[in-house]
Write a protein that holds these residues in place. Sequence first.
Motif, PDB file in Angstrom:
ATOM      1  N   GLY A  84       0.827  -1.198   0.000  1.00 40.39           N
ATOM      2  CA  GLY A  84       0.000   0.000   0.000  1.00 40.39           C
ATOM      3  C   GLY A  84       0.862   1.250   0.000  1.00 40.39           C
ATOM      4  O   GLY A  84       1.906   1.292  -0.627  1.00 40.39           O
ATOM      5  N   ASP A  85       0.431   2.264   0.731  1.00 33.93           N
ATOM      6  CA  ASP A  85       1.148   3.540   0.768  1.00 33.93           C
ATOM      7  C   ASP A  85       2.089   3.571   1.971  1.00 33.93           C
ATOM      8  O   ASP A  85       1.947   4.389   2.874  1.00 33.93           O
ATOM      9  N   ASN A  86       3.056   2.651   1.974  1.00 32.58           N
ATOM     10  CA  ASN A  86       4.072   2.595   3.019  1.00 32.58           C
ATOM     11  C   ASN A  86       5.405   2.934   2.349  1.00 32.58           C
ATOM     12  O   ASN A  86       6.051   2.063   1.774  1.00 32.58           O
ATOM     13  N   PRO A  87       5.820   4.211   2.408  1.00 36.30           N
ATOM     14  CA  PRO A  87       7.006   4.641   1.657  1.00 36.30           C
ATOM     15  C   PRO A  87       8.265   3.822   1.941  1.00 36.30           C
ATOM     16  O   PRO A  87       9.012   3.493   1.018  1.00 36.30           O
ATOM     17  N   THR A  88       8.491   3.457   3.188  1.00 35.75           N
ATOM     18  CA  THR A  88       9.693   2.703   3.526  1.00 35.75           C
ATOM     19  C   THR A  88       9.681   1.345   2.842  1.00 35.75           C
ATOM     20  O   THR A  88      10.660   0.947   2.192  1.00 35.75           O
ATOM     21  N   LYS A  89       8.572   0.620   2.970  1.00 35.66           N
ATOM     22  CA  LYS A  89       8.473  -0.720   2.381  1.00 35.66           C
ATOM     23  C   LYS A  89       8.484  -0.664   0.852  1.00 35.66           C
ATOM     24  O   LYS A  89       9.091  -1.511   0.192  1.00 35.66           O
ATOM     25  N   VAL A  90       7.799   0.329   0.280  1.00 40.41           N
ATOM     26  CA  VAL A  90       7.759   0.444  -1.181  1.00 40.41           C
ATOM     27  C   VAL A  90       9.167   0.683  -1.716  1.00 40.41           C
ATOM     28  O   VAL A  90       9.602   0.024  -2.665  1.00 40.41           O
ATOM     29  N   LYS A  91       9.914   1.589  -1.085  1.00 39.14           N
ATOM     30  CA  LYS A  91      11.277   1.875  -1.550  1.00 39.14           C
ATOM     31  C   LYS A  91      12.195   0.665  -1.367  1.00 39.14           C
ATOM     32  O   LYS A  91      13.006   0.365  -2.243  1.00 39.14           O
ATOM     33  N   GLU A  92      12.061  -0.042  -0.241  1.00 40.51           N
ATOM     34  CA  GLU A  92      12.852  -1.268  -0.022  1.00 40.51           C
ATOM     35  C   GLU A  92      12.566  -2.289  -1.112  1.00 40.51           C
ATOM     36  O   GLU A  92      13.470  -2.903  -1.671  1.00 40.51           O
ATOM     37  N   PHE A  93      11.268  -2.478  -1.372  1.00 40.94           N
ATOM     38  CA  PHE A  93      10.853  -3.465  -2.373  1.00 40.94           C
ATOM     39  C   PHE A  93      11.420  -3.109  -3.739  1.00 40.94           C
ATOM     40  O   PHE A  93      12.000  -3.955  -4.419  1.00 40.94           O
ATOM     41  N   VAL A  94      11.263  -1.852  -4.156  1.00 39.32           N
ATOM     42  CA  VAL A  94      11.717  -1.428  -5.483  1.00 39.32           C
ATOM     43  C   VAL A  94      13.233  -1.590  -5.602  1.00 39.32           C
ATOM     44  O   VAL A  94      13.733  -2.075  -6.625  1.00 39.32           O
ATOM     45  N   LYS A  95      13.957  -1.221  -4.560  1.00 42.47           N
ATOM     46  CA  LYS A  95      15.421  -1.358  -4.580  1.00 42.47           C
ATOM     47  C   LYS A  95      15.824  -2.827  -4.744  1.00 42.47           C
ATOM     48  O   LYS A  95      16.667  -3.165  -5.589  1.00 42.47           O
ATOM     49  N   ALA A  96      15.201  -3.716  -3.967  1.00 44.01           N
ATOM     50  CA  ALA A  96      15.522  -5.143  -4.041  1.00 44.01           C
ATOM     51  C   ALA A  96      15.084  -5.728  -5.386  1.00 44.01           C
ATOM     52  O   ALA A  96      15.818  -6.515  -6.002  1.00 44.01           O
ATOM     53  N   TYR A  97      13.898  -5.346  -5.847  1.00 46.26           N
ATOM     54  CA  TYR A  97      13.370  -5.833  -7.130  1.00 46.26           C
ATOM     55  C   TYR A  97      14.317  -5.461  -8.271  1.00 46.26           C
ATOM     56  O   TYR A  97      14.676  -6.301  -9.097  1.00 46.26           O
ATOM     57  N   ASN A  98      14.736  -4.205  -8.298  1.00 41.66           N
ATOM     58  CA  ASN A  98      15.634  -3.740  -9.356  1.00 41.66           C
ATOM     59  C   ASN A  98      16.989  -4.435  -9.271  1.00 41.66           C
ATOM     60  O   ASN A  98      17.558  -4.813 -10.297  1.00 41.66           O
ATOM     61  N   ALA A  99      17.501  -4.617  -8.059  1.00 35.59           N
ATOM     62  CA  ALA A  99      18.788  -5.295  -7.890  1.00 35.59           C
ATOM     63  C   ALA A  99      18.708  -6.726  -8.416  1.00 35.59           C
ATOM     64  O   ALA A  99      19.626  -7.188  -9.125  1.00 35.59           O
TER      65      ALA A  99
END
Length: 132
Positions: A84-99
């Motif tokens: 959802g709209d959880n900035p910390t988790k969204v950014k963590e997810f995107v960083k890991a996904y891209n890596a």
Amino acid sequence: PQLAPQMVEVPRSTFNFDFEYERKILAEAEKENPNWGKFVIERGRDSPGAAMAYDATPGDPLVEKYMSMGLGREAVSFAVLNYGDNPTKVKEFVKAYNALHEMGFTSRNVPELLAMHDNDPDKVIQHLLSTT
């Protein structure tokens, strides 16, 4: 009390509840061994071609919010679906996904595995390498 005269128009929500998706979740909850991971993947199958998980409405304001921060649509779509709209988790997810994608892990179950392993790319890699 009297209402303020400038409050003429009441803002309306644009939220659309997905009753069919909710029915599927409730049916899964009734099973002896529910498989929650399939719901991340299932959303991806709704859109043709790409593995998009959360593209229910074009121009979704939540997805657009994170995209305006320079994050990619595909990863943000999965992240918003999961967190959802959880900035910390969204950014963590995107960083890991891209890596993981940069390392060549482009399996369709990467988003599900990231959600299962709390966005830990090392655990996802370990899982992917041990199952292939």
